[in-house]
Design a protein around this motif. Sequence first.
Motif, PDB file in Angstrom:
ATOM      1  N   PRO A 172       0.817  -1.222   0.000  1.00  0.00           N
ATOM      2  CA  PRO A 172       0.000   0.000   0.000  1.00  0.00           C
ATOM      3  C   PRO A 172       0.849   1.270   0.000  1.00  0.00           C
ATOM      4  N   ASP A 173       0.318   2.313  -0.578  1.00  0.00           N
ATOM      5  CA  ASP A 173       0.903   3.656  -0.495  1.00  0.00           C
ATOM      6  C   ASP A 173      -0.291   4.611  -0.445  1.00  0.00           C
ATOM      7  N   VAL A 174      -0.116   5.833  -0.912  1.00  0.00           N
ATOM      8  CA  VAL A 174      -1.180   6.835  -0.804  1.00  0.00           C
ATOM      9  C   VAL A 174      -2.462   6.309  -1.474  1.00  0.00           C
ATOM     10  N   GLY A 211       0.386  -5.517  13.008  1.00  0.00           N
ATOM     11  CA  GLY A 211       1.186  -4.296  13.178  1.00  0.00           C
ATOM     12  C   GLY A 211       1.679  -3.680  11.879  1.00  0.00           C
ATOM     13  N   ARG A 212       1.343  -4.265  10.701  1.00  0.00           N
ATOM     14  CA  ARG A 212       1.834  -3.663   9.449  1.00  0.00           C
ATOM     15  C   ARG A 212       1.220  -2.286   9.219  1.00  0.00           C
ATOM     16  N   LEU A 213      -0.087  -2.157   9.576  1.00  0.00           N
ATOM     17  CA  LEU A 213      -0.783  -0.895   9.332  1.00  0.00           C
ATOM     18  C   LEU A 213      -0.081   0.266  10.051  1.00  0.00           C
ATOM     19  N   PHE A 245      -2.610  13.171   7.738  1.00  0.00           N
ATOM     20  CA  PHE A 245      -3.133  12.325   8.818  1.00  0.00           C
ATOM     21  C   PHE A 245      -3.711  11.033   8.228  1.00  0.00           C
ATOM     22  N   GLY A 246      -2.964  10.470   7.278  1.00  0.00           N
ATOM     23  CA  GLY A 246      -3.353   9.175   6.710  1.00  0.00           C
ATOM     24  C   GLY A 246      -2.668   8.073   7.474  1.00  0.00           C
ATOM     25  N   ASN A 247      -2.306   7.021   6.770  1.00  0.00           N
ATOM     26  CA  ASN A 247      -1.683   5.888   7.440  1.00  0.00           C
ATOM     27  C   ASN A 247      -0.415   6.319   8.185  1.00  0.00           C
ATOM     28  N   SER A 267      -2.732  17.727  10.322  1.00  0.00           N
ATOM     29  CA  SER A 267      -3.527  18.245   9.209  1.00  0.00           C
ATOM     30  C   SER A 267      -3.793  17.128   8.207  1.00  0.00           C
ATOM     31  N   ASP A 268      -4.789  17.362   7.352  1.00  0.00           N
ATOM     32  CA  ASP A 268      -4.965  16.511   6.183  1.00  0.00           C
ATOM     33  C   ASP A 268      -5.162  17.430   4.988  1.00  0.00           C
ATOM     34  N   VAL A 269      -5.609  16.866   3.858  1.00  0.00           N
ATOM     35  CA  VAL A 269      -5.708  17.677   2.642  1.00  0.00           C
ATOM     36  C   VAL A 269      -6.694  18.848   2.809  1.00  0.00           C
ATOM     37  N   PRO A 318       6.528  16.027   8.165  1.00  0.00           N
ATOM     38  CA  PRO A 318       5.731  16.090   6.949  1.00  0.00           C
ATOM     39  C   PRO A 318       5.419  14.658   6.507  1.00  0.00           C
ATOM     40  N   ALA A 319       4.128  14.282   6.515  1.00  0.00           N
ATOM     41  CA  ALA A 319       3.750  12.887   6.237  1.00  0.00           C
ATOM     42  C   ALA A 319       2.605  12.837   5.229  1.00  0.00           C
ATOM     43  N   ALA A 320       2.606  13.802   4.280  1.00  0.00           N
ATOM     44  CA  ALA A 320       1.536  13.804   3.269  1.00  0.00           C
ATOM     45  C   ALA A 320       2.133  13.430   1.910  1.00  0.00           C
ATOM     46  N   LEU A 321       2.521  14.432   1.141  1.00  0.00           N
ATOM     47  CA  LEU A 321       3.040  14.161  -0.201  1.00  0.00           C
ATOM     48  C   LEU A 321       4.407  14.802  -0.399  1.00  0.00           C
ATOM     49  N   GLU A 322       4.929  14.674  -1.623  1.00  0.00           N
ATOM     50  CA  GLU A 322       6.221  15.253  -1.954  1.00  0.00           C
ATOM     51  C   GLU A 322       6.159  16.789  -1.941  1.00  0.00           C
ATOM     52  N   ALA A 367      13.642   7.524   7.879  1.00  0.00           N
ATOM     53  CA  ALA A 367      12.537   7.857   8.794  1.00  0.00           C
ATOM     54  C   ALA A 367      11.276   7.033   8.526  1.00  0.00           C
ATOM     55  N   ASN A 368      10.951   6.780   7.245  1.00  0.00           N
ATOM     56  CA  ASN A 368       9.708   6.038   7.002  1.00  0.00           C
ATOM     57  C   ASN A 368       9.971   4.589   6.581  1.00  0.00           C
ATOM     58  N   ALA A 369      11.195   4.120   6.840  1.00  0.00           N
ATOM     59  CA  ALA A 369      11.553   2.754   6.417  1.00  0.00           C
ATOM     60  C   ALA A 369      10.932   1.671   7.290  1.00  0.00           C
TER      61      ALA A 369
HETATM   62  P1  NAD Z   1      -2.591   8.127   2.955  1.00  0.00           P
HETATM   63  O1  NAD Z   1      -3.349   8.178   1.691  1.00  0.00           O
HETATM   64  O2  NAD Z   1      -2.978   7.128   3.984  1.00  0.00           O
HETATM   65  O3  NAD Z   1      -2.590   9.564   3.666  1.00  0.00           O
HETATM   66  C1  NAD Z   1      -2.193  10.742   3.032  1.00  0.00           C
HETATM   67  C2  NAD Z   1      -2.570  11.892   3.949  1.00  0.00           C
HETATM   68  O4  NAD Z   1      -2.052  13.104   3.407  1.00  0.00           O
HETATM   69  C3  NAD Z   1      -4.079  12.108   4.091  1.00  0.00           C
HETATM   70  O5  NAD Z   1      -4.365  12.520   5.405  1.00  0.00           O
HETATM   71  C4  NAD Z   1      -4.360  13.241   3.106  1.00  0.00           C
HETATM   72  O6  NAD Z   1      -5.523  13.970   3.433  1.00  0.00           O
HETATM   73  C5  NAD Z   1      -3.112  14.070   3.297  1.00  0.00           C
HETATM   74  N1  NAD Z   1      -2.816  14.952   2.191  1.00  0.00           N
HETATM   75  C6  NAD Z   1      -2.889  14.697   0.873  1.00  0.00           C
HETATM   76  N2  NAD Z   1      -2.551  15.787   0.165  1.00  0.00           N
HETATM   77  C7  NAD Z   1      -2.243  16.742   1.076  1.00  0.00           C
HETATM   78  C8  NAD Z   1      -1.833  18.091   0.974  1.00  0.00           C
HETATM   79  N3  NAD Z   1      -1.658  18.661  -0.212  1.00  0.00           N
HETATM   80  N4  NAD Z   1      -1.608  18.776   2.125  1.00  0.00           N
HETATM   81  C9  NAD Z   1      -1.778  18.198   3.311  1.00  0.00           C
HETATM   82  N5  NAD Z   1      -2.176  16.928   3.470  1.00  0.00           N
HETATM   83  C10 NAD Z   1      -2.408  16.216   2.367  1.00  0.00           C
HETATM   84  O7  NAD Z   1      -1.047   7.934   2.528  1.00  0.00           O
HETATM   85  P2  NAD Z   1       0.117   7.333   3.414  1.00  0.00           P
HETATM   86  O8  NAD Z   1       0.213   5.881   3.135  1.00  0.00           O
HETATM   87  O9  NAD Z   1      -0.003   7.831   4.811  1.00  0.00           O
HETATM   88  O10 NAD Z   1       1.388   8.007   2.706  1.00  0.00           O
HETATM   89  C11 NAD Z   1       1.827   9.322   3.024  1.00  0.00           C
HETATM   90  C12 NAD Z   1       3.260   9.490   2.570  1.00  0.00           C
HETATM   91  O11 NAD Z   1       4.085   8.504   3.201  1.00  0.00           O
HETATM   92  C13 NAD Z   1       3.514   9.313   1.077  1.00  0.00           C
HETATM   93  O12 NAD Z   1       4.589  10.139   0.701  1.00  0.00           O
HETATM   94  C14 NAD Z   1       3.935   7.851   0.979  1.00  0.00           C
HETATM   95  O13 NAD Z   1       4.675   7.582  -0.200  1.00  0.00           O
HETATM   96  C15 NAD Z   1       4.769   7.731   2.220  1.00  0.00           C
HETATM   97  N6  NAD Z   1       4.969   6.376   2.734  1.00  0.00           N
HETATM   98  C16 NAD Z   1       3.918   5.559   3.000  1.00  0.00           C
HETATM   99  C17 NAD Z   1       4.158   4.296   3.521  1.00  0.00           C
HETATM  100  C18 NAD Z   1       3.032   3.372   3.908  1.00  0.00           C
HETATM  101  O14 NAD Z   1       3.338   2.309   4.489  1.00  0.00           O
HETATM  102  N7  NAD Z   1       1.796   3.687   3.708  1.00  0.00           N
HETATM  103  C19 NAD Z   1       5.476   3.864   3.744  1.00  0.00           C
HETATM  104  C20 NAD Z   1       6.519   4.740   3.473  1.00  0.00           C
HETATM  105  C21 NAD Z   1       6.259   5.995   2.981  1.00  0.00           C
END
Ligand code: NAD
Length: 440
Positions: A172-174, A211-213, A245-247, A267-269, A318-322, A367-369
Amino acid sequence: MPTTTSTPAARTTLRSAETPAHAMPSVASVDLTPFEAVNFQVDRAARALGMPEHQQVGLKTPFREVMVELPLHRDDGTMRTYHGYRIQHDNSRGPMKGGLRFHPRVELDEVRALASLMTWKTAVVDVPFGGAKGGIDCDPAELTRKELEYLTRLFVGRIHMLIGENEDIPAPDVNTNPQVMAWIVDEYAKYRGFTPGIVTGKPLPLGGLVGRLSATGRGVAIVTERAAPDVGVTLRGARVAVQGFGNVGSWAAHSLAALGARVVAVSDVHGGVFHGDGLDVEALMAESRSTGSIIGFDGVERISNEELLALDVDILVPAALEEAIRADNAGDVRARMVVEGANAPVTPSADDMLMTRGITVVPDILANAGGVTGSYFEWVQNTQRFRWSAQRVEDELVRTLTTAYGDVRAAAREFDCSLRTGAFILAVRRVAEATELRGG
Ligand code: NAD
């Protein structure tokens, strides 16, 4: 099956992978594409290691790139064609590994960058995987569950011959989750038989990991806990802001709060919420689950995403996007440490600005490994048809990330560089060594 190498976007970015090392700037330009931004860090590490140019080019160039057409007959009778991608970056250290992202912004250069980051990330935590990434340029919020399932199955039908538990293992990813992984397991079984190790991040009844989630977010907290003393931050009572505030973001906030940190903003989107005394993270998670956002949460101050990044906190995640922190807003960051929960949330130019200002950045590939580390544990269990206890998963996660932080810190000290450059030096050295041993 069409490949992307003939598209203009592909040509543009492949050129960057082939740019001679001496031609790569040592100071980051503000307008690098995502793949160029990753390669900027690879080049910096390779230069520090004195690596010959041909070897650098080889390490940066993706192994295989696939783009497929995904025509979807919508429930309302209309038809829409999406694009699916799977970029397999490197397999010198083991099967390629990386998530699947469903987002309208998904495009070739971004997927390439994310695939490459996976190669370096799996090497930093020293799990026997290479790197890959994939995605579909769709917005799941606009699709019905039936349409999303159909699109996922269609994608698997187009790429099943290129993935496999010993070849390439999605996760899984975004905007993808255990349910999407379950559809992949089922669709893949139609072509190649039931193979739970074909994806990780599955639901528990299909061979998922206890615990993967939470593993990625928990990993963010473990690495932060290790790094904080080196930065002079005491985690207990430290003020934390989390963007996204996603995964990853929600579990990072949850785990940091469990370690005694005060999560003052998330925060979220749709925007952010703030409370100076600390937020109730579990209540926010419940709010997000039930309403799809945290923005309606009671008894807090509302802030924008930009305001969150500029808060006076100790730790910013920062845990949302690039590209959340760029040259134009890096000057506003007031945190003492930035821990990259997301992939590539800080651009190279912003990264250099933060370093100059004495702000420590804990890089994404460390950090996210925790996510890919948890995925590795899941895959090990699937291939052995054996299940670990929750305690064993936690212990192995802590052990792996603690070792990785120590290795990265040692490399940063040896080469007198940032944690990011140290992490890339460690990763590039490990991948180059495996490639050489295999005769590549
Ligand atoms: P997700 O879809 O579960 O959550 C994304 C969150 O970011 C949501 O709360 C969304 O509302 C928010 N968001 C989206 N666009 C935004 C914006 N423009 N401004 C502020 N918030 C915004 O995704 P995720 O799995 O939590 O992934 C988030 C990041 O972590 C990505 O960069 C992903 O590649 C990376 N990542 C994820 C995992 C994983 O196991 N899921 C592992 C390593 C890295």
